[in-house]
Write an enzyme that holds these catalytic residues in place. Structure first.
Site, short mmCIF file in Angstrom:
data_model
loop_
_atom_site.label_atom_id
_atom_site.label_comp_id
_atom_site.label_asym_id
_atom_site.label_seq_id
_atom_site.Cartn_x
_atom_site.Cartn_y
_atom_site.Cartn_z
N LYS A 215 -7.72 4.01 -6.07
CA LYS A 215 -7.42 4.50 -7.43
C LYS A 215 -8.63 4.40 -8.35
CE LYS A 215 -6.98 0.41 -9.74
NZ LYS A 215 -7.41 0.03 -11.12
N THR A 272 -4.88 3.97 -14.70
CA THR A 272 -6.33 3.92 -14.67
C THR A 272 -6.95 5.27 -14.98
OG1 THR A 272 -6.12 2.23 -12.95
CG2 THR A 272 -8.29 3.13 -13.28
#
Length: 379
Positions: A215, A272
């Site tokens: 990620k 994120t």
């Protein structure tokens, strides 16, 4: 055996909290997790390298170096003495950057009690070995159950008590299957759960770790496109296709695709990739806007995990023959001197694929040219 007996395993049951928790790493995330454990009633010892940070926590119940302006719960005992922090610990949380995990695990090996579980709170893949963080810890700490805490969590929000959820993952032994409420994952989950922090339990350590490592790289890609002037459509596409890359790598390494749709995958990825509070997203935005790497973050030497993981993730993917074109694009821009716009133009004109992948369809993209070679396969 009655129907009630057969269905009782699906009813909530109590697991025993850990009374004594050691948190190693007094940065923002380590301090936030120490605060969560303390609010849950645990005795918490927090180890840090900096005397000034330790003194601030002990004297003022603050860590203004890493979490400025946030009051911490009373009773966190901070120390620079690693042995003192580990003395009597029933569970250990390691909260240092991924490149420091191996060294710290080696340091604590002679200091930690027999069989004490260790939960890693760093995300990444070791470049030299291709090991996930859990594999590193197991190699340095044989005989200790190893797990992770991962999810969509910004340290400042967690420390301030905003509602937050995360996954606690450990491999389950045969005994853990027989008595899941006594497993390290269950016990740590209830230890960390408060009215503000909610933990979920997983037995898919690999899937959770892959989500956490990949990620960060996808977040840099989203930041690059945002900084270059692209909008929300682009970011949504990168998040969705990035999650597919996460699923492929997790599955190739023995993880579960389902895990990647949970907190440690889709949840963490969404957070994120949606805020410049993430250093990964922020780095991408600056690079996309044309800021040279050495001038990003006002020239400060900020460690960005996704920058390092762009190499380790793609190296591992290549080794297990998994195609990860978005991660490859980030690597090309960060480490191979590739032009940002040209690289992502190649990505967008790669062969048209099917959803679901089981259809096996691949069509030449009309925009592809000989000088615009598609980036579909990791080489």
């Amino acid at each position: 055996m009655t129907l009630d007996d057969l269905t009782s395993r699906h009813r909530p049951s109590r697991a025993r909290r850990y009374a004594n928790v050691a948190v190693l790493g007094a940065g923002a995330w380590g301090t936030a997790l120490a605060s969560v454990a303390r609010r849950g009633g645990a005795n918490v010892r927090l180890w840090g390298r900096r005397e000034a940070v330790v003194d601030d926590i002990n004297t003022n119940a603050r860590n203004d170096t890493f979490l400025p302006g946030i009051d911490l719960p009373a009773g966190i005992a901070a120390t620079t003495d690693l042995a003192a922090a580990l003395n009597g610990a029933e569970v250990v949380l390691i909260v240092v950057p991924s490149h420091s995990i191996r060294g710290l695990c080696a340091d604590i090996a002679p200091l930690i009690g027999p069989g004490v579980p260790v939960a890693l709170c760093a995300k990444g893949i070791e470049e030299s070995t291709g090991f996930l963080m859990g594999q590193i810890a197991r190699s340095e700490l044989p005989g200790h159950p190893v797990g992770v805490i991962s999810g969509p969590t910004f340290a400042d929000e967690t420390a301030m008590g905003y509602l937050t959820a995360a996954t606690v993952a450990f491999d389950f032994t045969y005994q853990d299957r027989l008595s899941p409420f006594d497993s390290p994952a269950a016990r740590l989950a209830v230890t960390m759960s408060t009215e503000h922090f909610r933990a979920y339990v997983s037995d898919d350590l690999v899937g959770v770790e892959v989500g956490g490592a990949v990620k960060n790289v996808i977040a840099i890609a989203c930041g690059m496109m945002t900084g270059a002037g692209f909008a929300k459509n682009t970011r949504a596409a990168l998040i969705t296709r990035g999650m597919d890359e996460m699923k492929r790598l997790a599955e190739a390494l023995g993880g579960k695709r389902e895990t990647v749709t949970g907190l440690s995958g889709a949840g963490d990825l969404t957070l994120t990739c949606s805020s410049e509070s993430s250093r990964n997203m922020s780095l991408g935005v600056q690079l996309g806007a044309g800021t040279p790497r050495n001038e990003c973050f006002e020239g400060k030497p900020v460690v960005v995990e996704g920058e390092l993981n762009a190499i380790s993730v793609t190296n591992l993917a290549r080794r297990v023959h998994v195609s990860m074109p978005i991660c490859e694009a980030v690597r090309a821009v960060l480490h191979d001197g590739a032009d940002l716009r040209g690289t992502f133009a190649r990505l967008w004109s790669s062969p048209i694929e099917s959803e679901p992948r089981a259809m096996g369809l691949s069509l030449d993209h009309p925009s592809a040219t000989p000088s615009n070679t598609p980036m579909t396969e990791a080489t």
